[in-house]
Design an enzyme around this catalytic site. Structure first.
Site, PDB file in Angstrom:
ATOM      1  N   GLY A 165       0.789  -1.213   0.000  1.00 45.61           N
ATOM      2  CA  GLY A 165       0.000   0.000   0.000  1.00 45.61           C
ATOM      3  C   GLY A 165       0.827   1.271   0.000  1.00 45.61           C
ATOM      4  O   GLY A 165       0.478   2.249  -0.664  1.00 45.61           O
ATOM      5  N   THR A 166       1.925   1.288   0.728  1.00 46.95           N
ATOM      6  CA  THR A 166       2.742   2.499   0.804  1.00 46.95           C
ATOM      7  C   THR A 166       3.327   2.857  -0.557  1.00 46.95           C
ATOM      8  O   THR A 166       3.264   4.012  -0.994  1.00 46.95           O
ATOM      9  CB  THR A 166       3.865   2.331   1.838  1.00 46.95           C
ATOM     10  OG1 THR A 166       3.283   2.207   3.142  1.00 46.95           O
ATOM     11  CG2 THR A 166       4.808   3.525   1.834  1.00 46.95           C
TER      12      THR A 166
ATOM     13  N   ASN B  56      -8.361   3.800   8.481  1.00 46.08           N
ATOM     14  CA  ASN B  56      -7.690   2.711   9.186  1.00 46.08           C
ATOM     15  C   ASN B  56      -7.803   2.810  10.695  1.00 46.08           C
ATOM     16  O   ASN B  56      -7.577   1.827  11.399  1.00 46.08           O
ATOM     17  CB  ASN B  56      -6.208   2.669   8.799  1.00 46.08           C
ATOM     18  CG  ASN B  56      -5.520   3.996   8.982  1.00 46.08           C
ATOM     19  OD1 ASN B  56      -5.862   4.976   8.328  1.00 46.08           O
ATOM     20  ND2 ASN B  56      -4.550   4.044   9.881  1.00 46.08           N
TER      21      ASN B  56
ATOM     22  N   GLN C 262      -7.912  -0.535   3.442  1.00 41.20           N
ATOM     23  CA  GLN C 262      -8.801  -1.072   4.479  1.00 41.20           C
ATOM     24  C   GLN C 262     -10.170  -1.465   3.921  1.00 41.20           C
ATOM     25  O   GLN C 262     -11.046  -1.883   4.679  1.00 41.20           O
ATOM     26  CB  GLN C 262      -8.990  -0.038   5.594  1.00 41.20           C
ATOM     27  CG  GLN C 262      -7.727   0.318   6.347  1.00 41.20           C
ATOM     28  CD  GLN C 262      -7.232  -0.794   7.259  1.00 41.20           C
ATOM     29  OE1 GLN C 262      -7.976  -1.682   7.638  1.00 41.20           O
ATOM     30  NE2 GLN C 262      -5.955  -0.733   7.624  1.00 41.20           N
TER      31      GLN C 262
ATOM     32  N   HIS D  19      -1.612  -7.928   2.610  1.00 40.22           N
ATOM     33  CA  HIS D  19      -1.579  -8.433   3.985  1.00 40.22           C
ATOM     34  C   HIS D  19      -2.722  -7.931   4.858  1.00 40.22           C
ATOM     35  O   HIS D  19      -2.913  -8.414   5.975  1.00 40.22           O
ATOM     36  CB  HIS D  19      -0.232  -8.127   4.644  1.00 40.22           C
ATOM     37  CG  HIS D  19      -0.042  -6.709   5.069  1.00 40.22           C
ATOM     38  ND1 HIS D  19      -0.131  -6.310   6.380  1.00 40.22           N
ATOM     39  CD2 HIS D  19       0.264  -5.608   4.352  1.00 40.22           C
ATOM     40  CE1 HIS D  19       0.111  -5.015   6.451  1.00 40.22           C
ATOM     41  NE2 HIS D  19       0.350  -4.559   5.235  1.00 40.22           N
TER      42      HIS D  19
ATOM     43  N   THR E 213      11.944  -6.939 -10.570  1.00 40.29           N
ATOM     44  CA  THR E 213      11.523  -8.320 -10.783  1.00 40.29           C
ATOM     45  C   THR E 213      10.269  -8.614  -9.971  1.00 40.29           C
ATOM     46  O   THR E 213      10.219  -8.334  -8.774  1.00 40.29           O
ATOM     47  CB  THR E 213      12.651  -9.284 -10.374  1.00 40.29           C
ATOM     48  OG1 THR E 213      13.809  -8.987 -11.146  1.00 40.29           O
ATOM     49  CG2 THR E 213      12.232 -10.727 -10.598  1.00 40.29           C
TER      50      THR E 213
ATOM     51  N   CYS F 260       1.658   2.023  11.800  1.00 39.05           N
ATOM     52  CA  CYS F 260       2.860   2.701  11.311  1.00 39.05           C
ATOM     53  C   CYS F 260       3.317   3.809  12.255  1.00 39.05           C
ATOM     54  O   CYS F 260       4.432   4.283  12.163  1.00 39.05           O
ATOM     55  CB  CYS F 260       2.592   3.276   9.926  1.00 39.05           C
ATOM     56  SG  CYS F 260       2.142   2.034   8.696  1.00 39.05           S
TER      57      CYS F 260
END
Length: 395
Positions: free
Chosen positions: A69-70, A156, A184, A206, A242, A335
């Site tokens: 997400g970041t 969140n 979220q 995740h 990759t 975070c």
């Protein structure tokens, strides 16, 4: 006690995702290689892309794989800002809600400090809603200067769900692209990228039962972005590197499994959330819900989000006391854990600094059960008493 109530930070991998990723880990192949094993890996990537796109109402070509997400938020915000400014030097302003995740907030602040960007913060209501008309007013201060509008789909911390479709429509009235952080939302709420009107949408694996370290930016084909990384030109020349084929396969399996069980899980988690909130408020210990909450409502609050504001306590003290009792939870965004500052989300909602320090986020997910709720309610009174004693001793 062992109750995991921090699913909004990360949730355990779903069995289907774990099986898919584990199987792929036994195989070799770079998806950019032209030989047989490379082509086999590429097939897995493209099939995964198709499965994710179908589950969220997007075209496969719109799904750009990232590390999570970041990175997706950074590519959306920085990439769009640079592209729009390059095409029109007057486009130097960002319109962003004040309750975004730090993956968006800090990205915006970087552009302000290093690229001369300007930002108009859109304040939420006291319940945590970003009103479309507030976004309109922000844009109309100077429509020709706006490079991007960014408002998250679901918060969140307090779980409020925004009217994304209406906000996107407002942005498009002024020829401004719209980005939404849906980390979220996907896998927890019905998400249809095409119907939402968003130009850019960030997701991560995740938070919905996939592996850590993989996500996607869903970007319309006509979205103009400057890439953040350069190299092999993978992912529409927008994200080089990759591709992590095993993680991508696990990501796709998680999205399919989570969206496939959505109706059942929404009803189940909504019931557990409402019970948790009702029982916590019933303790008569100075607890109130943070953000909008009405029992039985999953259209304006994420089904698994229970946010408490507890008078006379420090959230960090509560977190550690509950952790000692075997309960994992959060004071807000993971975070920001460990940073002794009240939540920017709660402050933007008009909650005082003192009250904001007593926040506790309890988030439910696919492994949550009735016993998790029971254990939290059993542990809360003693934890609150000790946290209040600790605050009085230091005040």
């Amino acid at each position: 006690m062992t109750a995991y109530l921090d699913h909004a930070a990360t949730t355990p991998m779903l069995p289907a995702a774990l099986a898919a990723m584990t199987e792929q880990l036994t195989r070799v192949g770079n998806a950019s290689s032209l030989h047989r094993t490379g082509r086999a890996a590429r097939r897995v990537v493209e099939e995964s892309r198709e499965r994710i796109a179908k589950a969220i109402g997007a075209r496969p070509s719109e799904v750009i794989f990232t590390s999570g997400g970041t990175e997706s938020d950074n590519l959306a915000v920085k990439g769009t800002y640079w592209a729009r400014r390059d095409a029109d030097p007057a486009r130097t302003r960002l319109v962003v809600s004040a309750i975004e995740h730090h993956a968006v907030l800090d990205c915006v602040e970087f552009l302000v400090r290093h690229d001369g960007a300007k930002v108009t913060w859109v304040e939420p209501t006291s319940d945590g809603f970003v009103e479309p008309e507030a976004v309109r007013r922000a844009i109309e201060q100077d429509p020709g200067s706006v490079a991007l509008v960014s408002v998250m789909w679901a918060n969140n911390e307090v779980g409020t769900i925004q009217d994304v479709r209406s906000i996107a429509a407002v942005a498009h009235e002024h020829d401004v692209p719209f980005h939404t952080d849906a980390v979220q939302a996907v896998g927890h709420l019905p998400v249809d990228f095409a119907a939402s009107g968003a130009d850019l949408l960030s997701i991560t694996a995740h938070k919905l039962g996939g592996p850590i370290g993989v996500g996607a930016l869903v970007a319309r084909r006509d979205a103009r972005l400057v890439p953040l990384s350069h190299g092999g030109g993978q992912e529409r020349q927008l994200r080089s590197g990759t591709l992590d084929t095993p993680a991508i396969r696990g990501f796709a399996a998680a999205v399919v499994a989570a969206t496939g069980a959505l109706d059942t899980e929404i009803a189940r988690l909504e019931g557990l959330r409402d019970q948790l909130l009702e029982r916590a408020l019933g303790l008569d210990l100075g607890i109130r819900p943070g953000g909008y909450w009405q029992a039985g409502d999953h259209e304006r609050r994420v089904p698994g989000n229970a946010h408490l504001l507890i008078d006379g306590c420090d959230g960090d003290s509560l977190l550690y006391l509950l952790d000692a009792a075997g309960i994992s939870c959060s004071t807000g965004s993971a975070c920001q854990a460990g940073v002794p500052q009240p939540s920017h989300v709660l402050l933007a909602m008009g909650i005082s600094e003192g009250d904001a320090r007593g926040a506790l986020r309890l988030s439910l997910g696919h492994t949550s059960t009735q016993s998790d709720v029971d254990e939290v309610i059993e542990a809360l009174p003693a934890a609150i008493e000790r946290a209040r004693r600790a605050r009085r001793a230091t005040s």
